[in-house]
Design an enzyme around this catalytic site. Structure first.
Site, mmCIF file in Angstrom:
data_model
loop_
_atom_site.group_PDB
_atom_site.id
_atom_site.type_symbol
_atom_site.label_atom_id
_atom_site.label_comp_id
_atom_site.label_asym_id
_atom_site.label_seq_id
_atom_site.Cartn_x
_atom_site.Cartn_y
_atom_site.Cartn_z
ATOM 1 N N GLY A 27 0.788 -1.231 0.000
ATOM 2 C CA GLY A 27 0.000 0.000 0.000
ATOM 3 C C GLY A 27 0.819 1.279 0.000
ATOM 4 O O GLY A 27 0.332 2.316 0.436
ATOM 5 N N LEU A 100 -4.608 -7.128 -7.213
ATOM 6 C CA LEU A 100 -4.190 -8.227 -8.094
ATOM 7 C C LEU A 100 -5.326 -9.033 -8.725
ATOM 8 O O LEU A 100 -5.065 -9.910 -9.538
ATOM 9 C CB LEU A 100 -3.235 -9.161 -7.338
ATOM 10 C CG LEU A 100 -1.889 -8.517 -6.967
ATOM 11 C CD1 LEU A 100 -0.992 -9.515 -6.239
ATOM 12 C CD2 LEU A 100 -1.173 -7.981 -8.193
ATOM 13 N N ILE A 103 -10.815 -7.001 -12.586
ATOM 14 C CA ILE A 103 -12.052 -6.299 -12.209
ATOM 15 C C ILE A 103 -13.215 -6.887 -13.009
ATOM 16 O O ILE A 103 -13.172 -6.910 -14.242
ATOM 17 C CB ILE A 103 -11.906 -4.780 -12.480
ATOM 18 C CG1 ILE A 103 -10.760 -4.202 -11.643
ATOM 19 C CG2 ILE A 103 -13.209 -4.038 -12.193
ATOM 20 C CD1 ILE A 103 -10.931 -4.330 -10.139
ATOM 21 N N ASN A 117 -5.945 2.366 -13.088
ATOM 22 C CA ASN A 117 -4.910 1.482 -12.552
ATOM 23 C C ASN A 117 -3.538 2.069 -12.851
ATOM 24 O O ASN A 117 -3.378 2.854 -13.780
ATOM 25 C CB ASN A 117 -5.035 0.103 -13.233
ATOM 26 C CG ASN A 117 -4.031 -0.891 -12.690
ATOM 27 O OD1 ASN A 117 -3.767 -0.956 -11.482
ATOM 28 N ND2 ASN A 117 -3.439 -1.683 -13.574
ATOM 29 N N HIS A 119 0.396 0.701 -13.634
ATOM 30 C CA HIS A 119 1.172 -0.497 -13.958
ATOM 31 C C HIS A 119 2.654 -0.125 -13.982
ATOM 32 O O HIS A 119 3.016 0.907 -14.551
ATOM 33 C CB HIS A 119 0.736 -1.050 -15.320
ATOM 34 C CG HIS A 119 1.389 -2.350 -15.640
ATOM 35 N ND1 HIS A 119 1.010 -3.538 -15.051
ATOM 36 C CD2 HIS A 119 2.438 -2.653 -16.450
ATOM 37 C CE1 HIS A 119 1.777 -4.516 -15.502
ATOM 38 N NE2 HIS A 119 2.650 -4.002 -16.345
ATOM 39 N N ASP A 160 -4.568 -4.932 -17.732
ATOM 40 C CA ASP A 160 -3.589 -3.940 -18.207
ATOM 41 C C ASP A 160 -3.839 -3.499 -19.647
ATOM 42 O O ASP A 160 -2.902 -3.342 -20.430
ATOM 43 C CB ASP A 160 -2.159 -4.525 -18.107
ATOM 44 C CG ASP A 160 -1.821 -4.954 -16.691
ATOM 45 O OD1 ASP A 160 -2.271 -4.288 -15.748
ATOM 46 O OD2 ASP A 160 -1.131 -5.972 -16.543
HETATM 47 C C1 GRF Z 1 2.916 -0.895 -7.819
HETATM 48 O O1 GRF Z 1 4.154 -1.161 -8.405
HETATM 49 C C2 GRF Z 1 1.870 -0.724 -8.880
HETATM 50 O O2 GRF Z 1 2.364 -0.230 -10.076
HETATM 51 C C3 GRF Z 1 1.396 -2.126 -9.089
HETATM 52 O O3 GRF Z 1 1.432 -2.708 -7.806
HETATM 53 C C4 GRF Z 1 2.420 -2.076 -7.010
HETATM 54 C C5 GRF Z 1 1.795 -1.684 -5.699
HETATM 55 O O4 GRF Z 1 2.750 -1.328 -4.752
HETATM 56 N N1 GRF Z 1 0.118 -2.156 -9.752
HETATM 57 P P1 GRF Z 1 2.299 -0.729 -3.341
HETATM 58 O O5 GRF Z 1 1.462 -1.790 -2.641
HETATM 59 O O6 GRF Z 1 1.522 0.511 -3.608
HETATM 60 O O7 GRF Z 1 3.576 -0.464 -2.615
#
Ligand code: GRF
Length: 206
Positions: A27, A100, A103, A117, A119, A160
């Site tokens: 997070g 993860l 949706i 989102n 990525h 994605d």
């Molecule tokens: C990030 O690298 C984001 O791009 C991907 O998941 C990761 C989340 O990291 N979708 P965090 O939990 O916000 O540290």
């Protein structure tokens, strides 16, 4: 004479457009977004949603006194995607930050153009099922790419895949490992995600 609210949502609470952050992991992006909007009267982080009871993001929600919701697979995919729970809280935007699960269509239909989102690579390359976390950076390095970065995009029913909103790049140097590249990419995420969210929401409806 009183001014009509500019949005169609007349139930909007006085503390701004309510957004929900969906996350499955640590997070760190959620934390940046929470910090960024803390003193913004027009946008409020109203809910943290996670599929993992042990996710770090739920600890952040507790510390920040933001309501959270733990979702279950069956209800998410075979039910209505928690649409009612989100609507009951007047959620208007869904921000995915390391979430993860795919949706479901029910949720995409209920929030058209309002789910985004981030990525950790330059889509359309290095996206799709299984392309998350260190797998992305390992693939980028293995392919000998000289550049990587972030993509912020709308969410559609494929992983994605939705329309790109913003990209930012960083170099991939010879000595980079998946770990060092992840740090560079994370710096970009933290710098840009909150700002892009702000611009998009304000442009769309405030
Ligand atoms: C990030 O690298 C984001 O791009 C991907 O998941 C990761 C989340 O990291 N979708 P965090 O939990 O916000 O540290």
């Amino acid at each position: 004479m009183e001014k009509e609210p500019s949005s169609s949502n007349t139930n909007r609470p006085p503390d701004g457009v309510p957004i929900a952050i969906f996350a499955s992991g640590a997070g760190s992006n959620a934390q940046q977004i929470i910090n960024y909007f803390k003193n913004d009267p027009t946008i409020s982080i109203a809910l943290i949603v996670s599929n993992k009871p042990e996710a770090g993001v739920l600890k952040i929600a507790g510390e920040e006194a933001i309501p959270s919701l733990i979702i279950e697979k069956e209800a998410f995919f075979r039910g209505d995607g928690y649409v009612k729970e989100l609507q009951n809280r007047n959620i208007e935007w869904i921000i995915l930050a390391g979430f993860l699960w795919k949706i479901p269509l029910s949720l995409i239909k209920a929030f058209p153009g309002k789910i985004i989102n981030i990525h950790p690579a330059l889509l359309p390359k290095y996206g799709g099922k299984g392309m998350y976390g260190h797998f992305v950076h390992e693939a980028v390095i293995a392919a000998g790419e000289k550049e990587s970065g972030i993509t912020i995009h709308f969410v559609d029913e494929q992983y994605d895949h939705g329309q790109s909103i913003f990209q930012s790049t960083c170099s991939v140097d010879q000595e980079d490992t998946a770990e060092s590249l992840a740090k560079k990419v994370q710096t970009l995420e933290h710098r840009h995600y909150p700002e892009v969210i702000e611009k998009l929401i304000k442009k769309t409806q405030i």
